[in-house]
Write an enzyme that holds these catalytic residues in place. Structure first.
Site, mmCIF file in Angstrom:
data_model
loop_
_atom_site.group_PDB
_atom_site.id
_atom_site.type_symbol
_atom_site.label_atom_id
_atom_site.label_comp_id
_atom_site.label_asym_id
_atom_site.label_seq_id
_atom_site.Cartn_x
_atom_site.Cartn_y
_atom_site.Cartn_z
ATOM 1 N N ASP A 1 0.850 -1.197 0.000
ATOM 2 C CA ASP A 1 0.000 0.000 0.000
ATOM 3 C C ASP A 1 0.881 1.241 0.000
ATOM 4 O O ASP A 1 2.009 1.249 0.494
ATOM 5 C CB ASP A 1 -0.969 0.005 1.178
ATOM 6 C CG ASP A 1 -0.284 0.059 2.532
ATOM 7 O OD1 ASP A 1 0.672 -0.720 2.746
ATOM 8 O OD2 ASP A 1 -0.699 0.875 3.391
ATOM 9 N N ASP B 1 9.198 3.473 -1.120
ATOM 10 C CA ASP B 1 8.432 3.079 0.071
ATOM 11 C C ASP B 1 7.169 2.327 -0.337
ATOM 12 O O ASP B 1 6.111 2.923 -0.431
ATOM 13 C CB ASP B 1 8.086 4.322 0.876
ATOM 14 C CG ASP B 1 7.449 4.009 2.205
ATOM 15 O OD1 ASP B 1 7.577 2.869 2.683
ATOM 16 O OD2 ASP B 1 6.813 4.922 2.777
ATOM 17 N N GLU C 1 -0.150 -0.659 5.898
ATOM 18 C CA GLU C 1 0.933 -0.064 6.694
ATOM 19 C C GLU C 1 0.846 1.451 6.740
ATOM 20 O O GLU C 1 1.197 2.072 7.740
ATOM 21 C CB GLU C 1 2.283 -0.493 6.131
ATOM 22 C CG GLU C 1 3.467 -0.277 7.071
ATOM 23 C CD GLU C 1 4.113 1.098 6.942
ATOM 24 O OE1 GLU C 1 4.950 1.433 7.800
ATOM 25 O OE2 GLU C 1 3.787 1.850 5.991
ATOM 26 N N GLU C 2 0.392 2.053 5.651
ATOM 27 C CA GLU C 2 0.412 3.510 5.550
ATOM 28 C C GLU C 2 -0.780 4.188 6.226
ATOM 29 O O GLU C 2 -0.849 5.409 6.248
ATOM 30 C CB GLU C 2 0.457 3.929 4.074
ATOM 31 C CG GLU C 2 1.717 3.517 3.330
ATOM 32 C CD GLU C 2 2.954 4.291 3.765
ATOM 33 O OE1 GLU C 2 2.869 5.053 4.745
ATOM 34 O OE2 GLU C 2 4.002 4.113 3.126
#
Length: 389
Positions: free
Chosen positions: A75, A106, A141-142
């Site tokens: 993500d 990232d 995760e974000e």
């Protein structure tokens, strides 16, 4: 085993517009890439009331030990103004020696480099027979990190997949590839503090009770002395007041409430419980005998952790010295990552690309760094399993 180009795989992943919590084909692409390498793939969708459902991928090859896990996320954060990008944010364009697009650093490039290294390493039958390797790839995760890594790890533990060690592929380096290994992270604790009093006219302050005075005493107490002086592996903890809001548009009214927000990034001097106790004590002292009230609401799911130098850290240091001809710094700087969840299950380090341009316009990764990171990961795999049966 089929060879995998880390550049082409990074491009393909970037073209999946997997802005949290949307999978957008990224996990499906990884599943189709890993299956021919002999990985058993599990798609794990988790849900929680009040949060979006999240699709995750767990893939494992082998059943014996040692078990090395690579953890990451597909993500990404939103691209922002697409027109401001030199190349489209989800184009995956290859230009000027870079792969361009959201998530290149990232952290889709890191995932691609690891899988490319895996394919090369597994092409040697003697290596392919050693231990087991898994990938834990989340799509959460974000954002809230509620339905991602933490729940996959719980599923892994219940299903007999707890790893021996873990490498999180976050962009860990600062200036050059291999210059930093992140061995821990500071904890993060947030607090919403509301002070209440009695509203009234400024000209008749004696019949009102201004909560701003209580907040100012509280703020002064918070910053009167440092929280600590730092520890062996961590810089000093820091507390920042990030918002103060009275909501008062006029000059002649004493407000009834003032709301403030603060965040603490803390080292291993503290625990969440000890910091909460400290903040509560300072807040109560600020209103004692004043007739004011105070309410505190704490939040955060990132506790401090450190993987102290040992076999995993020493192995990574050795490989980076050999491949990059430099001595990496062992760091605990930066924000939070999903390593905070992994540390409850096994030793964990973060090692990946140079942390530049993430979350910004024109995020891009040098092609040379992608191929070299694949070399580093390949050397790590060889070193890790060198003594495996």
């Amino acid at each position: 085993m089929p060879a995998i180009d880390p550049v082409a795989l990074t491009q393909a992943l970037v073209r999946c517009q997997s802005v949290t919590p949307h999978e957008a084909g990224a996990l499906t692409l990884l599943e189709r890439t890993l299956a021919p390498l002999g990985f058993a793939c599990h798609r794990l969708v988790f849900e929680e009331p009040g949060y979006p459902d999240v699709d995750n991928l767990f893939a494992r090859r082998g059943t014996g030990g040692p078990h090395l896990c690579f953890a990451g996320h597909t993500d990404v954060v939103p691209a922002g103004d697409s027109a401001a990008w030199t190349h489209g944010p989800f184009s995956g364009d290859l230009a000027d020696g870079f792969v361009w697009g959201r998530g290149t650093v990232d952290m889709k490039g890191n995932i691609a480099a690891f899988i490319a290294a895996l394919a090369d390493w597994l092409a040697v039958p003697a290596d392919a027979a050693k231990g087991s390797i898994s990938l834990l790839i989340t799509g959460d995760e974000e954002a809230n990190a509620v339905n991602g890594t933490v729940k996959v790890l719980d599923w892994m533990a219940k299903s007999g997949h707890t790893p021996t060690d873990c490498i999180v592929g976050e962009p860990s380096c600062t200036e050059a590839l291999g210059d930093t290994i992140r061995i821990g992270r500071r904890g993060s604790l947030s607090c919403n503090a509301v002070f209440t009093g009695k509203q009234g006219h400024v000209g008749y302050a004696h019949v009102a009770n201004n909560p701003v005075k209580g907040f100012l005493r509280f703020a002064h107490a918070l910053h009167a002395a440092p929280l600590d002086a730092g520890t062996e592996h961590f810089v000093p903890s820091n507390l920042e007041i990030v918002s103060v809001d009275v909501g008062n548009p006029v000059y002649n009214v004493i407000p009834a409430r003032i709301e403030s927000k603060l965040n603490i990034r803390y080292n291993d001097t503290w625990t969440r419980a000890s910091l909460e106790a400290l903040i509560r004590a300072k807040a109560q002292a600020a209103v004692a005998g004043s007739g004011l009230g105070v309410e505190l609401d704490f939040s955060g799911n990132a506790d401090v952790f450190v993987t102290k130098p040992g076999p995993l850290v020493e192995m990574a240091e050795e490989v980076l010295r050999r491949v990059t001809n430099s001595k990496p710094v062992l760091s605990t700087a930066g924000g939070t990552s999903d390593a905070r969840f992994v540390k409850d299950h096994c030793p964990v380090i973060e090692l990946g690309l140079v942390n530049k341009g993430i979350h910004g316009v024109d995020e891009r990764v040098p092609v040379a760094d992608l191929t070299r990171l694949a070399t580093i990961y390949g050397a790590l795999l060889a070193r890790y399993f060198a003594s495996a049966a």
